[in-house]
Motif scaffolding. Structure first.
Motif, PDB file in Angstrom:
ATOM      1  N   PRO A 236      42.647   3.264 -12.883  1.00  0.00           N
ATOM      2  CA  PRO A 236      41.467   3.011 -13.723  1.00  0.00           C
ATOM      3  C   PRO A 236      41.783   2.358 -15.062  1.00  0.00           C
ATOM      4  CG  PRO A 236      41.993   5.355 -13.653  1.00  0.00           C
ATOM      5  CD  PRO A 236      42.837   4.698 -12.606  1.00  0.00           C
TER       6      PRO A 236
ATOM      7  N   ILE B 142      33.050   1.416  -9.527  1.00  0.00           N
ATOM      8  CA  ILE B 142      34.322   0.863  -9.067  1.00  0.00           C
ATOM      9  C   ILE B 142      35.280   2.008  -8.770  1.00  0.00           C
ATOM     10  CG2 ILE B 142      36.265  -0.641  -9.610  1.00  0.00           C
ATOM     11  CD1 ILE B 142      34.484  -2.206 -11.461  1.00  0.00           C
TER      12      ILE B 142
ATOM     13  N   VAL C  87      33.755   3.540 -13.714  1.00  0.00           N
ATOM     14  CA  VAL C  87      35.045   3.482 -13.037  1.00  0.00           C
ATOM     15  C   VAL C  87      35.438   4.886 -12.592  1.00  0.00           C
ATOM     16  CG1 VAL C  87      37.487   2.880 -13.250  1.00  0.00           C
ATOM     17  CG2 VAL C  87      35.742   1.480 -14.396  1.00  0.00           C
TER      18      VAL C  87
ATOM     19  N   THR D 139      39.056   3.110  -7.888  1.00  0.00           N
ATOM     20  CA  THR D 139      40.408   2.583  -8.060  1.00  0.00           C
ATOM     21  C   THR D 139      41.398   3.713  -8.271  1.00  0.00           C
ATOM     22  OG1 THR D 139      41.822   1.299  -9.571  1.00  0.00           O
ATOM     23  CG2 THR D 139      39.858   2.297 -10.507  1.00  0.00           C
TER      24      THR D 139
ATOM     25  N   GLU E  20      41.772  -4.429  -8.491  1.00  0.00           N
ATOM     26  CA  GLU E  20      41.112  -4.195  -9.773  1.00  0.00           C
ATOM     27  C   GLU E  20      40.667  -5.496 -10.456  1.00  0.00           C
ATOM     28  OE1 GLU E  20      43.039  -0.686  -8.458  1.00  0.00           O
ATOM     29  OE2 GLU E  20      43.942  -2.661  -8.823  1.00  0.00           O
TER      30      GLU E  20
ATOM     31  N   HIS F  18      44.776  -1.379  -2.647  1.00  0.00           N
ATOM     32  CA  HIS F  18      46.059  -1.263  -3.339  1.00  0.00           C
ATOM     33  C   HIS F  18      47.139  -1.111  -2.281  1.00  0.00           C
ATOM     34  CE1 HIS F  18      47.012  -1.227  -7.587  1.00  0.00           C
ATOM     35  NE2 HIS F  18      48.074  -0.496  -7.342  1.00  0.00           N
TER      36      HIS F  18
ATOM     37  N   CYS G 233      38.548  -0.878  -4.705  1.00  0.00           N
ATOM     38  CA  CYS G 233      39.743  -1.679  -4.960  1.00  0.00           C
ATOM     39  C   CYS G 233      40.849  -1.304  -3.980  1.00  0.00           C
ATOM     40  CB  CYS G 233      40.244  -1.440  -6.384  1.00  0.00           C
ATOM     41  SG  CYS G 233      39.043  -1.839  -7.663  1.00  0.00           S
TER      42      CYS G 233
ATOM     43  N   LEU H 298      40.967  -1.257 -15.795  1.00  0.00           N
ATOM     44  CA  LEU H 298      39.587  -1.712 -15.862  1.00  0.00           C
ATOM     45  C   LEU H 298      38.823  -1.266 -17.099  1.00  0.00           C
ATOM     46  CD1 LEU H 298      38.658  -1.068 -12.128  1.00  0.00           C
ATOM     47  CD2 LEU H 298      38.767  -3.301 -13.231  1.00  0.00           C
TER      48      LEU H 298
END
Length: 229
Positions: free
Chosen positions: A11, A6, A36, A8, A142, A114, A112, A14
């Protein structure tokens, strides 16, 4: 082992989610791993900036392509990915059949979004699938990424203690799950249906199917069209 990476810029949203319950159990049993990645670690800006103003003006910031490209290419140099998925409100609606299909894969990247989203070139060059968890907007991707990861990992054989449990969840057959009961058999005059105490498996399964149909007709009649087809 399935691996879900993932990407992002937040973080901390998550890390705690994946350290509990079924997801943690899946990792400890060797069935699935969620990694992550902090997008800011791949920024070349001295202040680790990962966003910028949109060309043409307008409100909101846009995630830059350079750090996203850097982390995706690093991951691709280490293993082959079946899907690179962007979590976005304008993606395809996530549903149980999609979760079922993704659960058969080995390596997945979830990106993700944003702010106002990502530079379109990210979507053009790297993304293989775009997913939305509903027709509404959140502050970032997220939570949707966590939803997708959870729904996919729990389907992997061996993750749940009862391997048939996931197969009887709502939406697996375009039907909602029937009512469920546990001890005590009677509470303040309210009794568990006698059929569930009978021990007759065939009759119990027939009752559960009947209840699923009735429950779906009442709450989600739109699902019955697909079920009948």
């Amino acid at each position: 082992m399935m691996r879900i990476d993932i990407i992002t810029c937040v973080p901390s949203l998550l890390t705690s989610f994946f350290s509990h319950s079924i997801l943690d159990r899946a990792y400890r049993k060797g069935y699935a791993e969620v990694v992550v990645h902090d997008l800011r670690d791949y920024s070349t800006h001295k202040h680790k900036q990962v966003d910028d103003y949109a060309f043409g003006g307008g409100a909101g910031m846009v995630l830059k392509i350079e750090p996203i490209a850097a982390v995706i290419r690093k991951l691709q140099s280490e293993r082959s990915y079946d899907e690179i998925i962007y979590m976005t409100p304008d993606g395809a609606r996530f549903d149980q059949p999609t979760a079922n299909r993704l659960s058969l894969l080995k390596n997945i990247i979830l990106l993700c979004g944003h702010y106002k989203g990502v530079d379109q070139r990210v979507r053009d060059l790297f993304i293989t699938r775009e997913i939305s968890i509903g027709d509404y907007v959140l502050s970032g991707g997220e939570i949707p990424a966590a939803v997708v990861a959870d729904s996919v990992i729990r389907l992997i054989p061996g993750v749940l203690n009862d391997e048939t449990s996931a197969l009887s969840d709502s939406f697996q057959d375009n039907l909602l799950a029937p009512p469920v009961y546990t001890r005590p058999a009677e509470f303040e005059g309210h009794k568990v249906p006698e059929i569930l105490l009978s021990g007759h498996e065939a009759h119990i399964e027939a009752w559960r199917m009947e209840q699923s149909l009735l429950h779906t007709q009442k709450r989600r009649p739109d699902l019955l069209k697909d079920h009948n087809n």
